[in-house]
Design an enzyme around this catalytic site. Sequence first.
Site, PDB file in Angstrom:
ATOM      1  N   ASN A  96     -10.178  60.925 -39.523  1.00 41.02           N
ATOM      2  CA  ASN A  96     -10.088  59.508 -39.840  1.00 41.02           C
ATOM      3  C   ASN A  96      -8.770  58.964 -39.282  1.00 41.02           C
ATOM      4  OD1 ASN A  96      -9.746  56.950 -41.198  1.00 41.02           O
ATOM      5  ND2 ASN A  96     -11.198  57.641 -42.748  1.00 41.02           N
ATOM      6  N   ASP A 118     -15.620  48.676 -34.448  1.00 43.00           N
ATOM      7  CA  ASP A 118     -16.492  47.976 -35.386  1.00 43.00           C
ATOM      8  C   ASP A 118     -15.839  46.646 -35.766  1.00 43.00           C
ATOM      9  OD1 ASP A 118     -17.991  47.099 -37.626  1.00 43.00           O
ATOM     10  OD2 ASP A 118     -18.483  49.164 -38.162  1.00 43.00           O
ATOM     11  N   ASP A 154     -16.650  43.359 -26.908  1.00 43.93           N
ATOM     12  CA  ASP A 154     -17.595  42.317 -26.482  1.00 43.93           C
ATOM     13  C   ASP A 154     -17.693  41.240 -27.551  1.00 43.93           C
ATOM     14  OD1 ASP A 154     -18.945  44.208 -28.272  1.00 43.93           O
ATOM     15  OD2 ASP A 154     -20.687  42.936 -27.929  1.00 43.93           O
TER      16      ASP A 154
END
Length: 212
Positions: A96, A118, A154
């Site tokens: 992590n 994300d 994006d």
Amino acid sequence: MRQRNKPWAKDMLAENPQYVIASPESNKGKWREYFGNDHPIHIEIGTGKGRFITGMAKQNPEINYIGIELAESVIVSALELIIEEELPNVKLMNINAEDLRDIFAKNETNRVYLNFSDPWPKKRHAKRRLTYKNFLSLYEDILPEKGEIHFKTDNQGLFEYSLTSFSEYGMLLTYVSLDLHKSEYEGNIMTEYEEKFSKKGSRIFRCEVQYR
């Protein structure tokens, strides 16, 4: 996106210690010794299937790369690619990113790459974004003075949020592209997501920022 479970992934990661660092915290303060050279160390957080980091390692053999990915079912694809390419200057960590301070000392890394992270679009999830101020503080603690973050996405909303976050943290924007594939930027290595999104006509946003 839900990833297909690969029950054999854990075993494959364990069987390739030459590429997968099983106990990275034991190398804190000794990463140059681990690599056996004084080359810069660049890390990619969220390395996915490894296309970017292997491409960078091939392009820049004088730089050591470490790909960080939490999902075993994803990072094992990166491992397969590294094995195929036989790249000595790229390693993987199945960890992590929140644990980076336990793994690297100050000045042990030279650059952080964040590619297609994300977006966590809901406002209440802002603290999970890899460009949130807490993460920027985390990267600062393992980078040298004027260390760099290179960021690609994006997602326009995430990009705009990140530019604001970088600015509010006091970082210096040294490069910004609102349409990377139509820019004059050279040496771009596409990720799997980047290729997928660009084929659909999506713009790719990119920036480089530096700690002051």
